[in-house]
Design an enzyme around this catalytic site. Sequence first.
Site, mmCIF file in Angstrom:
data_model
loop_
_atom_site.group_PDB
_atom_site.id
_atom_site.type_symbol
_atom_site.label_atom_id
_atom_site.label_comp_id
_atom_site.label_asym_id
_atom_site.label_seq_id
_atom_site.Cartn_x
_atom_site.Cartn_y
_atom_site.Cartn_z
ATOM 1 N N GLY A 154 -65.329 -32.080 3.723
ATOM 2 C CA GLY A 154 -66.475 -31.690 4.782
ATOM 3 C C GLY A 154 -67.637 -32.564 4.615
ATOM 4 N N ARG A 155 -68.754 -32.205 4.980
ATOM 5 C CA ARG A 155 -69.918 -33.096 4.915
ATOM 6 C C ARG A 155 -70.109 -33.517 3.425
ATOM 7 N NH1 ARG A 155 -71.150 -28.283 7.572
ATOM 8 N NH2 ARG A 155 -71.756 -28.431 9.671
ATOM 9 N N ILE A 156 -70.214 -32.670 2.513
ATOM 10 C CA ILE A 156 -70.493 -33.092 0.974
ATOM 11 C C ILE A 156 -69.445 -34.003 0.661
ATOM 12 C CG2 ILE A 156 -70.764 -32.755 -1.488
ATOM 13 C CD1 ILE A 156 -72.006 -29.803 -0.286
ATOM 14 N N THR A 234 -68.983 -29.779 -8.066
ATOM 15 C CA THR A 234 -70.452 -29.292 -7.665
ATOM 16 C C THR A 234 -70.127 -28.419 -6.543
ATOM 17 O OG1 THR A 234 -70.283 -31.180 -6.217
ATOM 18 C CG2 THR A 234 -71.559 -31.640 -8.494
ATOM 19 N N ARG A 236 -68.171 -24.586 -6.374
ATOM 20 C CA ARG A 236 -68.211 -23.088 -6.815
ATOM 21 C C ARG A 236 -67.316 -23.203 -8.274
ATOM 22 N NH1 ARG A 236 -72.102 -22.792 -4.368
ATOM 23 N NH2 ARG A 236 -72.785 -21.221 -2.899
ATOM 24 N N GLU A 265 -73.225 -17.233 -13.118
ATOM 25 C CA GLU A 265 -74.260 -17.881 -13.447
ATOM 26 C C GLU A 265 -75.420 -16.952 -13.678
ATOM 27 O OE1 GLU A 265 -74.952 -20.657 -10.115
ATOM 28 O OE2 GLU A 265 -73.107 -21.794 -10.444
ATOM 29 N N HIS A 283 -76.330 -25.710 -12.172
ATOM 30 C CA HIS A 283 -76.333 -25.732 -10.563
ATOM 31 C C HIS A 283 -77.614 -26.036 -10.061
ATOM 32 C CE1 HIS A 283 -74.622 -22.808 -7.352
ATOM 33 N NE2 HIS A 283 -75.000 -23.974 -6.652
ATOM 34 N N ALA A 285 -77.511 -29.436 -8.287
ATOM 35 C CA ALA A 285 -77.350 -30.450 -7.400
ATOM 36 C C ALA A 285 -77.881 -30.519 -6.409
ATOM 37 C CB ALA A 285 -75.643 -30.332 -7.055
#
Length: 327
Positions: A154-156, A234, A236, A265, A283, A285
């Site tokens: 996807g985008r990332i 980066t 889940r 977390e 967490h 990023a």
Amino acid sequence: MSDRIVITARPLCRGENEVVAALRERGYEVITHPDPTPPRPDQLERYLADAVGMIAGAERIPAEVLARAPRLRVISRHGIGTDGVDLAAATELGIPVTYVPDVMADAVADMTMGLLLAVARRICEGNAAVKAGRWERELHADVTGRVLGLIGTGRIGMAVAQRARAFRMRLLGHDPAPNPLFVEELGGDYVALDELLAAADFVSLHVPLSSATHRLIDRERLARMKPTAFLISTARGGLVDPDALYAALREGRLAGAAFDVFPQEPPEPHPVWQLPNVITTPHVASFTPKTVAAIARGALGNLLAALNGERVPHCANPEVYARGVRR
């Protein structure tokens, strides 16, 4: 009495900021979560008892909490993931759950490449050794020209692939919804998941957490990876089985791993996070000034639009509009 907005997203809970100011200017009472750790369900119940809206962090918002929030009309996630929210319960209660896409890809991709380089070249270990007065020079893993396997494009994932091209990496992808640009513009190849795991020198995770992806990387899939390979996430924390990862690393069946996300977390104690060939970050990023500001604007816009009775395009449970939203 003013309508209440609850904010639990950590970047917006550190004193006065544009989002808090904008809400107060509109006459809302704003409650922010004061602790650096996510709120517990009992805290959420107290916060949401009389709230009409929420800008949420990554904490879990289970059905029992939603059932005790009779006035809640929208949950606006400060970010892209909505897996912590019980979407079925929210839909049943007429609560849209919104998210902010498109704004964090660059920051998360930068962090992904940073973690990849750090774990391969043992940057954190070297830094700690020199500061402790030790001069330890050992061979590190190559990055340039190696194989990068992206689970999720996807985008990332695409942004990571663009950066990896600068390192002349061969790109392999696995995604149930392939992006033609991954092949046509970036020269990547889509392969089956098992083939990707067997061929990649670096495996990077970029998929949402769902029942289908929970512990996607388990003992069997780790066994398919090269003993010289590295795992980076980066996305889940629930995508990886920490017990299986610990065994693979301790037994030399995997070279190293790097994580910015955890099953819970802050993370519960686990020996895998203490291994010298595992890099962990809290967490962060997407925590850059530009990205956090853009996410905040998006989350605020989604919140206000929903409270104004508008249909929000970036909604994780769009079926709520057919069922009828809470007024």
